[in-house]
Design an enzyme around this catalytic site. Structure first.
Site, PDB file in Angstrom:
ATOM      1  N   ASP A   1     -19.143 -31.694 -22.982  1.00  0.00           N
ATOM      2  CA  ASP A   1     -18.181 -30.846 -22.579  1.00  0.00           C
ATOM      3  C   ASP A   1     -18.538 -30.188 -21.233  1.00  0.00           C
ATOM      4  O   ASP A   1     -19.360 -29.750 -21.011  1.00  0.00           O
ATOM      5  CB  ASP A   1     -18.258 -29.680 -23.679  1.00  0.00           C
ATOM      6  CG  ASP A   1     -17.770 -30.129 -25.254  1.00  0.00           C
ATOM      7  OD1 ASP A   1     -17.469 -31.345 -25.250  1.00  0.00           O
ATOM      8  OD2 ASP A   1     -17.901 -29.327 -26.090  1.00  0.00           O
TER       9      ASP A   1
ATOM     10  N   ASP B   1      -7.624 -29.962 -34.597  1.00  0.00           N
ATOM     11  CA  ASP B   1      -8.819 -28.751 -34.543  1.00  0.00           C
ATOM     12  C   ASP B   1      -8.260 -27.966 -35.586  1.00  0.00           C
ATOM     13  O   ASP B   1      -6.986 -27.381 -35.582  1.00  0.00           O
ATOM     14  CB  ASP B   1      -8.821 -28.447 -33.378  1.00  0.00           C
ATOM     15  CG  ASP B   1      -9.418 -29.512 -32.314  1.00  0.00           C
ATOM     16  OD1 ASP B   1     -10.177 -30.237 -32.610  1.00  0.00           O
ATOM     17  OD2 ASP B   1      -8.753 -29.452 -30.932  1.00  0.00           O
TER      18      ASP B   1
END
Length: 239
Positions: free
Chosen positions: A8, A129
């Protein structure tokens, strides 16, 4: 089951978050290229990369670093974060990225997802998500009133082949993935389901594989040492 180690990116650095909270960002590796090559050396075939700045700002922020990683390794790279139009999709897929992940766009602009799937087929994945079962967007800063299973069925109808599902409450916690929600999703749609969030140990990999999922993304567990990538890959490949 495919194991996808994760990198990330925030501010050009490799970081991890807790439950998607940007205020919890902490650096977990010095160099994204070296990290990717280390994952490759452990036997990985895929790499999952997220532009965290891009997800929040709705534009590609760490694109050059992500493409540098893509060029430097032999891994199949999937990228998410800040991909909101066809120009962004093309800028990744025409420059070595194998698959792009559309997240907020799936919720806010389903016609764009259809257009991308028509143009690129299986090279388009959708990231769903959820917080409390409801879909979150814009770098998880905005929770909608849409249930994750409803969005998944809509994406299946749009021709999406891959769905990456994250239970935000599990993400970065090393508390184990939400097996109940993942199983419900896998039963509901025919898409290939990739689990993300909460994976901590080899037992989690075994549990996810038992659900018949396509893949599992591992991030914090690899950086903290609670999960060995080579062992995870071997467990995913076991018949």
């Amino acid at each position: 089951m495919v194991i996808l180690p994760a990198i990330d990116m925030k501010g050009g650095e490799c970081v991890r978050l807790l439950r998607g909270d940007y205020a919890t960002a902490h650096k977990v590796a010095e160099n994204p290229v070296e990290t990717a090559l280390r994952f490759q050396g452990a036997g990985a075939q895929w790499l999952h990369m997220v532009d965290l700045d891009g997800a929040k700002d709705a534009r590609m922020v760490n694109r050059e670093t992500i493409l540098e990683v893509t060029r430097a390794c032999d891994l199949n790279v999937e990228v998410g974060g800040g991909i909101r139009d066809m120009e962004a999709v093309r800028s990744y897929l025409d420059n070595g990225v194998t698959r792009v992940i559309l997240g907020s766009a799936a919720l806010k602009n389903p016609d764009f997802v259809k257009e991308a799937v028509q143009a690129y087929g299986e090279r388009i994945a959708v990231g769903i998500d959820a917080r409390g079962g409801m879909v979150a967007a814009e770098g998880w800063t905005d929770t909608s009133s849409v249930h994750y299973l409803d969005l998944a069925m809509q994406m299946e109808q749009a021709g999406v082949s891959y769905i990456i599902f994250t239970d935000i409450d599990c993400d970065g916690t090393l508390s184990g993935p939400n097996l109940t929600q993942l199983d419900a999703l896998n039963q509901k749609v025919s898409c290939n389901i990739i689990a993300s969030g909460g994976i901590a140990t080899l037992k989690d990999i075994v549990n996810l594989k038992s659900l018949g999922l396509y893949g599992a993304i591992c991030g914090k567990s690899l950086y903290s040492g609670s999960l060995n990538l080579a062992q995870a890959i071997a467990a995913g490949e076991e018949a």
